[in-house]
Design an enzyme around this catalytic site. Structure first.
Site, PDB file in Angstrom:
ATOM      1  N   PRO A  72       0.821  -1.217   0.000  1.00  0.00           N
ATOM      2  CA  PRO A  72       0.000   0.000   0.000  1.00  0.00           C
ATOM      3  C   PRO A  72       0.857   1.270   0.000  1.00  0.00           C
ATOM      4  O   PRO A  72       1.818   1.375   0.742  1.00  0.00           O
ATOM      5  CB  PRO A  72      -0.816  -0.107   1.294  1.00  0.00           C
ATOM      6  CG  PRO A  72      -0.187  -1.173   2.103  1.00  0.00           C
ATOM      7  CD  PRO A  72       0.644  -2.020   1.194  1.00  0.00           C
ATOM      8  N   GLU A  73       0.503   2.197  -0.881  1.00  0.00           N
ATOM      9  CA  GLU A  73       1.172   3.497  -0.927  1.00  0.00           C
ATOM     10  C   GLU A  73       0.143   4.558  -0.532  1.00  0.00           C
ATOM     11  O   GLU A  73      -0.950   4.228  -0.095  1.00  0.00           O
ATOM     12  CB  GLU A  73       1.726   3.748  -2.332  1.00  0.00           C
ATOM     13  CG  GLU A  73       2.773   2.702  -2.727  1.00  0.00           C
ATOM     14  CD  GLU A  73       3.419   2.969  -4.082  1.00  0.00           C
ATOM     15  OE1 GLU A  73       3.360   4.115  -4.558  1.00  0.00           O
ATOM     16  OE2 GLU A  73       3.979   2.024  -4.663  1.00  0.00           O
TER      17      GLU A  73
ATOM     18  N   LYS B  57       2.452   6.939   4.488  1.00  0.00           N
ATOM     19  CA  LYS B  57       1.886   5.594   4.587  1.00  0.00           C
ATOM     20  C   LYS B  57       1.507   5.239   6.022  1.00  0.00           C
ATOM     21  O   LYS B  57       1.178   4.091   6.310  1.00  0.00           O
ATOM     22  CB  LYS B  57       2.888   4.567   4.048  1.00  0.00           C
ATOM     23  CG  LYS B  57       3.297   4.820   2.596  1.00  0.00           C
ATOM     24  CD  LYS B  57       4.370   3.846   2.163  1.00  0.00           C
ATOM     25  CE  LYS B  57       5.130   4.356   0.957  1.00  0.00           C
ATOM     26  NZ  LYS B  57       6.307   3.511   0.654  1.00  0.00           N
TER      27      LYS B  57
ATOM     28  N   ARG C 174      15.274  -1.645  -6.556  1.00  0.00           N
ATOM     29  CA  ARG C 174      13.848  -1.752  -6.883  1.00  0.00           C
ATOM     30  C   ARG C 174      13.694  -1.799  -8.397  1.00  0.00           C
ATOM     31  O   ARG C 174      14.442  -1.154  -9.130  1.00  0.00           O
ATOM     32  CB  ARG C 174      13.075  -0.518  -6.352  1.00  0.00           C
ATOM     33  CG  ARG C 174      13.284  -0.219  -4.883  1.00  0.00           C
ATOM     34  CD  ARG C 174      12.651  -1.266  -3.981  1.00  0.00           C
ATOM     35  NE  ARG C 174      11.212  -1.365  -4.148  1.00  0.00           N
ATOM     36  CZ  ARG C 174      10.326  -0.621  -3.470  1.00  0.00           C
ATOM     37  NH1 ARG C 174      10.732   0.278  -2.610  1.00  0.00           N
ATOM     38  NH2 ARG C 174       9.029  -0.789  -3.667  1.00  0.00           N
TER      39      ARG C 174
END
Ligand SMILES: [Zn+2]
Length: 269
Positions: A2-3, A59, A259
């Site tokens: 979740p962002e 977040k 990433r």
């Protein structure tokens, strides 16, 4: 993971579900969630208090409770909240808050059960009577606060060895942007994610900030559709090999600072 948009969506739903009723019961079944505090001590501290509002920064979620206590929650990789209609625990449920009232329940139901579910158990719950360091260390939240481009530009100018994509993921510069939102914002701004952060011009930074606003608004709109939302609402993220809707070239995927990043080599300069 979740962002910002997903956590904001969670905040909105929690506000509705938890209403302003007092906490009737709380169970915490996973010691890892609250460590080094004891689950039973945290649960006992929450019971009887009223949830006055649910805030979000980046977040992080913050349930502001009566008696000057807050419950700070980070969903990490796989955490989410879900309404539970009975006392039966849900699969991967780690904790549960039961309040009196709360909107959106079954007709006539006097209690509202909200379960915290987290298959991989990396989430955090921290009860505190003051703002925790993880909260105060956060940079401005693009949805809640006005981000000052000149201040951010001066900070980026000092990031000599970092790419703009990596810098955008730094929560102390901007709160809430993660891998997906960064990829989408950089595509919208037509900026190569590998560009050194220090080389970004003020005009490029303004384009990136507009890109961030654009992708957050777009994602929130999609989340609001609930189950009717898109399975894959992204334009660049996860689209390796697919055509760029702006120029038709194929998206490529690279590794950047550990990433994966997908971008269009042809139009992101
Ligand atoms: Zn392109």
């Amino acid at each position: 993971m979740p962002e910002l948009p997903e956590v904001e969506y969670t905040r909105q739903r929690l506000s509705t579900w938890l209403g302003r009723g007092p906490i009737l019961a709380c169970t915490i079944d996973d010691a890892r969630l609250v460590r080094p505090a004891r689950p039973s001590a945290v649960a006992a501290d929450l019971v009887g208090r009223t949830i006055t509002r649910v805030e979000r920064k980046g977040k992080w979620l913050r349930l502001v409770l009566g008696g000057n206590l807050s419950l700070f929650v980070h969903l990490a990789m796989t955490g989410w909240f879900e309404r539970a209609s009975s006392d039966e625990p849900l699969r991967h449920e780690r904790a549960r808050i039961t309040v009196r009232g709360g909107k959106g329940g079954k007709t006539g139901e006097k209690k509202s059960h909200v379960a915290y579910v987290d298959p991989r158990r990396w989430g955090r719950w921290i009860a505190s009577d003051s703002e925790i360091p993880a909260w105060t260390a956060l940079g401005p939240d693009p949805l809640r606060e006005k981000v000052a481009p000149d201040v951010l530009h001066a900070k980026l100018a000092r990031r000599k060895k970092q790419s703009i994509k990596e810098a955008l993921l730094d929560q102390s510069l901007l709160a809430g942007v993660g891998n997906i939102q960064a990829a989408e914002a950089l595509w919208k701004a037509a900026i190569d994610p590998r560009s050194p952060a220090a080389s970004i011009t003020p005009a490029e930074l303004r384009a990136i900030l507009r890109g961030i606003d654009w992708t957050i608004a777009r994602t929130l709109k999609d989340l609001a559709k609930g189950d009717a939302g898109e399975k894959d609402p992204w334009i660049a993220y996860g689209h390796k090999g697919l055509p760029c809707p702006r120029c038709g070239a194929h998206f490529v995927r690279i590794d950047l600072g550990g990433r994966t990043t997908t971008f269009c080599r042809a139009c992101q300069k």
